[in-house]
Design a protein around this motif. Sequence first.
Motif, PDB file in Angstrom:
ATOM      1  N   LEU A   1       3.566   0.072  -3.524  1.00 24.50           N
ATOM      2  CA  LEU A   1       5.183   0.159  -3.159  1.00 24.50           C
ATOM      3  C   LEU A   1       6.265   1.056  -4.552  1.00 24.50           C
ATOM      4  CD1 LEU A   1       4.320  -1.757  -1.157  1.00 24.50           C
ATOM      5  CD2 LEU A   1       7.243  -2.800  -1.013  1.00 24.50           C
ATOM      6  N   ASN A   2       7.176   1.853  -4.628  1.00 17.74           N
ATOM      7  CA  ASN A   2       7.935   2.330  -5.821  1.00 17.74           C
ATOM      8  C   ASN A   2       8.902   0.981  -5.842  1.00 17.74           C
ATOM      9  OD1 ASN A   2       6.605   5.373  -5.543  1.00 17.74           O
ATOM     10  ND2 ASN A   2       7.523   5.467  -3.165  1.00 17.74           N
ATOM     11  N   VAL A   3       9.052   0.881  -6.896  1.00 17.60           N
ATOM     12  CA  VAL A   3      10.219  -0.406  -6.837  1.00 17.60           C
ATOM     13  C   VAL A   3      10.934   0.430  -8.152  1.00 17.60           C
ATOM     14  CG1 VAL A   3      10.672  -2.135  -7.719  1.00 17.60           C
ATOM     15  CG2 VAL A   3       8.251  -1.763  -6.329  1.00 17.60           C
ATOM     16  N   LYS A   4      12.347   0.202  -8.441  1.00 12.79           N
ATOM     17  CA  LYS A   4      13.351   0.538  -9.038  1.00 12.79           C
ATOM     18  C   LYS A   4      13.828  -1.301  -9.431  1.00 12.79           C
ATOM     19  CE  LYS A   4      14.780   4.926  -8.340  1.00 12.79           C
ATOM     20  NZ  LYS A   4      15.803   5.938  -8.318  1.00 12.79           N
ATOM     21  N   LEU A   5      14.578  -1.791 -10.718  1.00 13.61           N
ATOM     22  CA  LEU A   5      14.432  -3.339 -11.334  1.00 13.61           C
ATOM     23  C   LEU A   5      16.150  -2.076 -11.743  1.00 13.61           C
ATOM     24  CD1 LEU A   5      12.920  -5.836 -12.311  1.00 13.61           C
ATOM     25  CD2 LEU A   5      14.425  -5.430 -13.203  1.00 13.61           C
ATOM     26  N   PHE A   6      17.209  -3.333 -11.746  1.00 12.30           N
ATOM     27  CA  PHE A   6      18.796  -2.972 -12.498  1.00 12.30           C
ATOM     28  C   PHE A   6      18.589  -4.422 -13.606  1.00 12.30           C
ATOM     29  CE2 PHE A   6      19.550   0.179  -9.506  1.00 12.30           C
ATOM     30  CZ  PHE A   6      20.069   0.835 -10.208  1.00 12.30           C
ATOM     31  N   GLU A   7      18.355  -4.178 -14.532  1.00  9.92           N
ATOM     32  CA  GLU A   7      18.755  -5.667 -14.760  1.00  9.92           C
ATOM     33  C   GLU A   7      19.900  -4.974 -16.484  1.00  9.92           C
ATOM     34  OE1 GLU A   7      18.773  -8.531 -17.539  1.00  9.92           O
ATOM     35  OE2 GLU A   7      18.266  -8.657 -15.795  1.00  9.92           O
ATOM     36  N   GLY A   8      20.635  -5.581 -17.032  1.00  9.96           N
ATOM     37  CA  GLY A   8      22.177  -5.905 -17.507  1.00  9.96           C
ATOM     38  C   GLY A   8      21.701  -5.692 -18.590  1.00  9.96           C
ATOM     39  N   ASN A   9      20.773  -7.054 -19.139  1.00 10.00           N
ATOM     40  CA  ASN A   9      20.609  -7.405 -20.639  1.00 10.00           C
ATOM     41  C   ASN A   9      19.597  -6.537 -21.263  1.00 10.00           C
ATOM     42  OD1 ASN A   9      19.301  -8.842 -22.679  1.00 10.00           O
ATOM     43  ND2 ASN A   9      20.657  -9.962 -22.549  1.00 10.00           N
ATOM     44  N   ARG A  10      20.017  -5.653 -22.327  1.00  9.26           N
ATOM     45  CA  ARG A  10      19.183  -4.530 -22.809  1.00  9.26           C
ATOM     46  C   ARG A  10      17.629  -5.493 -22.963  1.00  9.26           C
ATOM     47  NH1 ARG A  10      19.185   0.473 -25.380  1.00  9.26           N
ATOM     48  NH2 ARG A  10      17.921   0.892 -27.160  1.00  9.26           N
TER      49      ARG A  10
ATOM     50  N   ARG B   1      16.196  -7.816 -22.408  1.00  4.76           N
ATOM     51  CA  ARG B   1      14.728  -7.716 -20.947  1.00  4.76           C
ATOM     52  C   ARG B   1      14.638  -6.994 -20.310  1.00  4.76           C
ATOM     53  NH1 ARG B   1      11.557 -11.159 -18.790  1.00  4.76           N
ATOM     54  NH2 ARG B   1      11.904 -11.779 -16.561  1.00  4.76           N
ATOM     55  N   ALA B   2      15.728  -6.122 -20.477  1.00  4.91           N
ATOM     56  CA  ALA B   2      14.788  -4.752 -19.168  1.00  4.91           C
ATOM     57  C   ALA B   2      13.933  -3.629 -20.081  1.00  4.91           C
ATOM     58  CB  ALA B   2      16.291  -3.453 -19.582  1.00  4.91           C
ATOM     59  N   PHE B   3      13.867  -3.937 -21.588  1.00  9.52           N
ATOM     60  CA  PHE B   3      13.384  -3.324 -22.185  1.00  9.52           C
ATOM     61  C   PHE B   3      11.189  -4.523 -22.273  1.00  9.52           C
ATOM     62  CE2 PHE B   3      16.585  -0.868 -24.117  1.00  9.52           C
ATOM     63  CZ  PHE B   3      15.566   0.540 -24.624  1.00  9.52           C
ATOM     64  N   GLU B   4      11.906  -5.709 -22.028  1.00  8.52           N
ATOM     65  CA  GLU B   4      10.539  -6.502 -22.037  1.00  8.52           C
ATOM     66  C   GLU B   4       9.872  -6.449 -20.834  1.00  8.52           C
ATOM     67  OE1 GLU B   4       9.700 -11.331 -21.888  1.00  8.52           O
ATOM     68  OE2 GLU B   4      11.893 -10.908 -23.013  1.00  8.52           O
TER      69      GLU B   4
ATOM     70  N   THR C   1       4.599  -1.490 -16.367  1.00  3.06           N
ATOM     71  CA  THR C   1       4.472  -0.168 -16.094  1.00  3.06           C
ATOM     72  C   THR C   1       4.858   0.903 -15.375  1.00  3.06           C
ATOM     73  OG1 THR C   1       1.797   0.011 -16.495  1.00  3.06           O
ATOM     74  CG2 THR C   1       3.348  -0.114 -18.644  1.00  3.06           C
ATOM     75  N   LYS C   2       4.906   0.734 -14.168  1.00  3.99           N
ATOM     76  CA  LYS C   2       4.267   0.679 -13.021  1.00  3.99           C
ATOM     77  C   LYS C   2       5.843   0.751 -11.834  1.00  3.99           C
ATOM     78  CE  LYS C   2      -0.173  -0.222 -11.664  1.00  3.99           C
ATOM     79  NZ  LYS C   2      -1.442  -0.287 -10.190  1.00  3.99           N
ATOM     80  N   VAL C   3       6.991  -0.164 -12.854  1.00  9.66           N
ATOM     81  CA  VAL C   3       7.975   0.050 -12.400  1.00  9.66           C
ATOM     82  C   VAL C   3       8.799   0.506 -12.886  1.00  9.66           C
ATOM     83  CG1 VAL C   3      10.106  -1.857 -11.898  1.00  9.66           C
ATOM     84  CG2 VAL C   3       7.859  -2.600 -11.217  1.00  9.66           C
ATOM     85  N   LEU C   4      10.134   1.524 -12.022  1.00  2.96           N
ATOM     86  CA  LEU C   4      11.414   1.922 -12.932  1.00  2.96           C
ATOM     87  C   LEU C   4      12.584   0.607 -12.920  1.00  2.96           C
ATOM     88  CD1 LEU C   4      13.067   4.743 -14.325  1.00  2.96           C
ATOM     89  CD2 LEU C   4      13.363   5.119 -11.502  1.00  2.96           C
ATOM     90  N   VAL C   5      12.527   0.624 -14.480  1.00  2.00           N
ATOM     91  CA  VAL C   5      13.339  -0.029 -15.488  1.00  2.00           C
ATOM     92  C   VAL C   5      15.216   0.671 -15.572  1.00  2.00           C
ATOM     93  CG1 VAL C   5      14.187  -2.575 -16.447  1.00  2.00           C
ATOM     94  CG2 VAL C   5      11.967  -2.008 -15.466  1.00  2.00           C
ATOM     95  N   ILE C   6      15.894   0.263 -14.755  1.00  2.00           N
ATOM     96  CA  ILE C   6      17.161   0.801 -15.152  1.00  2.00           C
ATOM     97  C   ILE C   6      18.292   0.018 -15.982  1.00  2.00           C
ATOM     98  CG2 ILE C   6      19.323   1.602 -14.857  1.00  2.00           C
ATOM     99  CD1 ILE C   6      17.723   2.711 -12.056  1.00  2.00           C
TER     100      ILE C   6
END
Length: 449
Positions: free
Chosen positions: A256-265, A267-270, A276-281
């Motif tokens: 599945l194509n997954v996008k994930l929003f995380e406000g903490n910088r 945690r988002a980078f972690e 690697t298959k998830v687009l983290v924003i």
Amino acid sequence: MKIIIAGAGEVGFHLAKLLSYESQEITLIDPNKKSLAYADSQLDIRVVRGDATSISVLKEARINNADLFIAVTSSEPTNITVSVLAKRLGAKKTIARITNTEFIRHKDEIGFTELGIDELISPEALAAAEIELSLKQSSFNENYEFEDGALTMAGLTLSKTASFVGKTVKEAAEIFPEIHFVPIAIQRFGTQYTIIPRGDTRFKRGDNVVFITSEGGADELCRLTGKINQEIKNVMILGGTKIAYKTARDLSEKGLNVKLFEGNRDRAFEIAEELTKVLVINSDGRNVDMLDEENIADMDAFIAVGPNSETNIMSCLVAKSKEVKKTIALVENMDYFDLSHSIGIETLINKKLLAANDIFRYIRRGEVVAMTKLSNLNAELLEFEVKETSAVCNKLIKSIDFPRTAIIGGVIRNGVGMIALGDFKIQTGDRVVVCCLLKSIKRVEKLFL
């Protein structure tokens, strides 16, 4: 049963509350004086203040007489340690809450049972599995699988397009004789009453109906109710919690194509480094402009599993306004269930309820294999394994003295799920799925002893 719970946090308190309603003898252990004082004032239970890893504290809680010990503190090492101690000190059965799901996957390899831990539970893993099942059966607002899908529980609200609205259960069965589903519980629109349907029960528009389906039944149910079981390919997730991480990982591994929003910088980078298959924003998922920029309108599903229930609900409402077909929200407050369904959020996830469901089967009598409580309905679904000594063994369903507030939804025999009607004969080894109101549970349990 004598049950000891270590940990008076949200899961521990909720368990103590539910179990105390069942007239079980509950002892709650926690070092926090404030948490214990609240539990003591609200519930009919015994409390013991102290560290559960202390042998003297466990003895004060009378661990040697415990039928069940449940460790649900916020610390995974504590839960594992205290469960081992409890078993050594005489507890008959132990359950430990864990966060590392690798422990569950390698339970037999590690030999947790030999160490003294009978069962491991992870509310986060249970929530992630619930989300995945909800996406698999996207047209339903409630799902549960027995024996890897041999039988499936599916809940939905009847619209005016449903073929059997206005018909009785018996009339519907005569019109659609080859169907592979059966209604097991109904909640009328605008009421809090749960009905166990009989042949003369009439389906009405707006009914919240729970069905049991065998193979192919879910698709039939969709056709007859005007629902569309849409394939989910594009998913947007709000939050960088453990549930969000596991859900994103599992869904992306399935293509599945997954996008994930995380406000903490940080945690988002972690998360981005590990998935690697998830687009983290790295952004606040409540920002409507950002959601539009990331094409929320093209998403098949929106999953809000952040730490705040209100934020999760509001984010799902934004997604619904953008015509996202499937929305799922993690909520901690059980009072939100009615509200959220009424405003259009399809599926609600509650970790406390999922953990309680997983644990409750250990306090039920009879050979209970699995159980779940129906959201907003005063009923439980129980899967019993039939023994030679069971009162139902070698009997036709219509000849069993079943309470009117309970119903057999289906039977799994040799791994195959079947919708079992009156002329079906129950045999040793069958796994029988029963839906019953809470007041009839004890009577049903006796039939499977």
